[in-house]
Motif scaffolding. Structure first.
Motif, mmCIF file in Angstrom:
data_model
loop_
_atom_site.group_PDB
_atom_site.id
_atom_site.type_symbol
_atom_site.label_atom_id
_atom_site.label_comp_id
_atom_site.label_asym_id
_atom_site.label_seq_id
_atom_site.Cartn_x
_atom_site.Cartn_y
_atom_site.Cartn_z
ATOM 1 N N LEU A 51 47.449 46.301 31.057
ATOM 2 C CA LEU A 51 47.963 45.117 30.379
ATOM 3 C C LEU A 51 46.935 43.985 30.375
ATOM 4 O O LEU A 51 46.716 43.333 29.351
ATOM 5 C CB LEU A 51 49.252 44.639 31.058
ATOM 6 C CG LEU A 51 49.892 43.359 30.489
ATOM 7 C CD1 LEU A 51 50.288 43.565 29.030
ATOM 8 C CD2 LEU A 51 51.107 42.958 31.329
ATOM 9 N N ALA A 52 46.276 43.746 31.502
ATOM 10 C CA ALA A 52 45.286 42.664 31.576
ATOM 11 C C ALA A 52 44.129 42.926 30.632
ATOM 12 O O ALA A 52 43.652 42.011 29.953
ATOM 13 C CB ALA A 52 44.785 42.518 33.013
ATOM 14 N N GLU A 53 43.651 44.168 30.583
ATOM 15 C CA GLU A 53 42.567 44.506 29.663
ATOM 16 C C GLU A 53 42.958 44.224 28.220
ATOM 17 O O GLU A 53 42.177 43.662 27.443
ATOM 18 C CB GLU A 53 42.186 45.972 29.815
ATOM 19 C CG GLU A 53 41.486 46.322 31.117
ATOM 20 C CD GLU A 53 41.023 47.767 31.117
ATOM 21 O OE1 GLU A 53 40.130 48.109 30.334
ATOM 22 O OE2 GLU A 53 41.586 48.557 31.899
ATOM 23 N N GLU A 78 51.910 37.121 48.851
ATOM 24 C CA GLU A 78 51.538 37.432 47.484
ATOM 25 C C GLU A 78 50.565 38.608 47.438
ATOM 26 O O GLU A 78 50.114 39.111 48.469
ATOM 27 C CB GLU A 78 50.914 36.197 46.827
ATOM 28 C CG GLU A 78 51.885 35.034 46.704
ATOM 29 C CD GLU A 78 51.285 33.865 45.937
ATOM 30 O OE1 GLU A 78 50.134 33.985 45.486
ATOM 31 O OE2 GLU A 78 51.977 32.851 45.780
ATOM 32 N N ALA A 79 50.232 39.019 46.209
ATOM 33 C CA ALA A 79 49.260 40.091 46.039
ATOM 34 C C ALA A 79 47.910 39.637 46.587
ATOM 35 O O ALA A 79 47.618 38.441 46.607
ATOM 36 C CB ALA A 79 49.145 40.455 44.560
ATOM 37 N N PRO A 80 47.066 40.578 47.034
ATOM 38 C CA PRO A 80 45.732 40.199 47.540
ATOM 39 C C PRO A 80 44.946 39.415 46.500
ATOM 40 O O PRO A 80 45.062 39.666 45.297
ATOM 41 C CB PRO A 80 45.075 41.554 47.835
ATOM 42 C CG PRO A 80 46.215 42.500 48.045
ATOM 43 C CD PRO A 80 47.306 42.025 47.129
ATOM 44 N N ASP A 97 35.449 40.325 34.913
ATOM 45 C CA ASP A 97 35.989 39.325 35.839
ATOM 46 C C ASP A 97 37.269 38.689 35.293
ATOM 47 O O ASP A 97 38.206 38.424 36.052
ATOM 48 C CB ASP A 97 34.939 38.251 36.116
ATOM 49 C CG ASP A 97 33.814 38.768 37.014
ATOM 50 O OD1 ASP A 97 33.993 39.838 37.614
ATOM 51 O OD2 ASP A 97 32.777 38.089 37.107
ATOM 52 N N LEU A 98 37.317 38.436 33.998
ATOM 53 C CA LEU A 98 38.538 37.894 33.404
ATOM 54 C C LEU A 98 39.687 38.888 33.546
ATOM 55 O O LEU A 98 40.823 38.503 33.853
ATOM 56 C CB LEU A 98 38.310 37.556 31.933
ATOM 57 C CG LEU A 98 37.412 36.350 31.636
ATOM 58 C CD1 LEU A 98 37.202 36.216 30.127
ATOM 59 C CD2 LEU A 98 37.997 35.068 32.209
ATOM 60 N N ASP A 131 44.750 40.530 35.855
ATOM 61 C CA ASP A 131 45.468 41.629 36.517
ATOM 62 C C ASP A 131 46.018 41.175 37.865
ATOM 63 O O ASP A 131 47.072 41.647 38.300
ATOM 64 C CB ASP A 131 44.548 42.835 36.709
ATOM 65 C CG ASP A 131 45.331 44.083 37.092
ATOM 66 O OD1 ASP A 131 46.232 44.480 36.317
ATOM 67 O OD2 ASP A 131 45.072 44.648 38.177
ATOM 68 N N TYR A 132 45.304 40.259 38.526
ATOM 69 C CA TYR A 132 45.848 39.692 39.754
ATOM 70 C C TYR A 132 47.184 38.996 39.480
ATOM 71 O O TYR A 132 48.147 39.138 40.245
ATOM 72 C CB TYR A 132 44.868 38.696 40.372
ATOM 73 C CG TYR A 132 45.529 37.818 41.400
ATOM 74 C CD1 TYR A 132 45.810 38.304 42.676
ATOM 75 C CD2 TYR A 132 45.937 36.526 41.084
ATOM 76 C CE1 TYR A 132 46.456 37.522 43.609
ATOM 77 C CE2 TYR A 132 46.581 35.736 42.007
ATOM 78 C CZ TYR A 132 46.839 36.238 43.273
ATOM 79 O OH TYR A 132 47.500 35.460 44.188
#
Length: 222
Positions: A202-204, A91-93, A105-106, A111-112
């Protein structure tokens, strides 16, 4: 024959330390890391060859990696623990929080999830492994305990910190807010697996839309 066997074993172990003479002092750490990489690679290769998670065996993995079964059991208590590590590695780091505030942090956590979705789409071995877990209760339970629950607790800890510091309303249900935060990105990565995940902002956008409704009110205007 016994002498030949010991020599072959020594030659095999030496192969884990490229550029190092077999007569050189042993360094356990580099050889250990090389052995682990060989084991991880062997699992991936076996799956690429068509083997399912349930068909993999410690004996087969050890043979494909060129190590003994004892080498695997020194690192993992059973096959399930090994496969959890393999899938987590694919998976992604893991998200690295910057400590720049609750919003930052959110955003990093969401984004993870976006990057994890991209990794699943780009690596069919990861997609196959995650898909097969649902039909293997023991492995799914181990993966949930080892990987999923710590990620959920990380998100809850950020929410609790936001409440304590006055960045989020103190009357919020932290579990419900965690689900509201994860919901949109899970819809895109799991339910709508053809949705666009390429936008790095997108996460932001997701976090900011939610915070506009749950953030603590600022000081009253004079």
């Amino acid at each position: 024959m016994e002498t030949d066997s010991r020599a072959a074993t020594a030659e095999h172990e030496c192969a884990y330390s490229p550029g190092e003479s077999c007569d050189a002092p042993r360094r356990g750490r580099p050889r250990s890391e090389a052995a682990e990489q060989a084991i991880f690679a062997a699992v991936e290769q076996l799956m690429e060859g068509g083997a399912s998670l349930s068909q993999l065996s410690v004996e087969g993995i050890a043979a494909a990696a060129g190590v003994g079964k004892a080498t695997i059991y020194r690192r993992w208590p059973n096959k399930e623990a090994l496969l959890v590590d393999v899938v987590a590695r694919l998976e992604a780091p893991e998200p690295q929080l910057t400590g720049g505030g609750v919003r930052a942090d959110l955003v990093e956590v969401i984004d993870y999830m976006r990057r994890r979705g991209l990794a699943k789409r780009s690596r069919w071995v990861l997609k196959a492994a995650l898909g097969q877990m649902s039909s293997w209760p023991e492995l799914h339970a181990a993966y949930k305990k080892r990987v999923l629950q710590p990620r959920r607790e990380l998100l809850r800890s950020i929410i609790r910190r936001g409440m304590a510091q006055g960045e989020l309303r103190a009357d919020l249900d932290e579990d419900l807010l965690a689900e509201i935060l994860l919901g949109p990105i899970l819809v895109r990565t799991v339910l709508w697996d053809d949705s666009d995940l390429s936008d790095p902002r997108l996460a932001e956008t997701m976090v900011d839309v939610l915070l506009a409704g749950v953030a603590a009110p600022g000081p009253a205007a004079p």
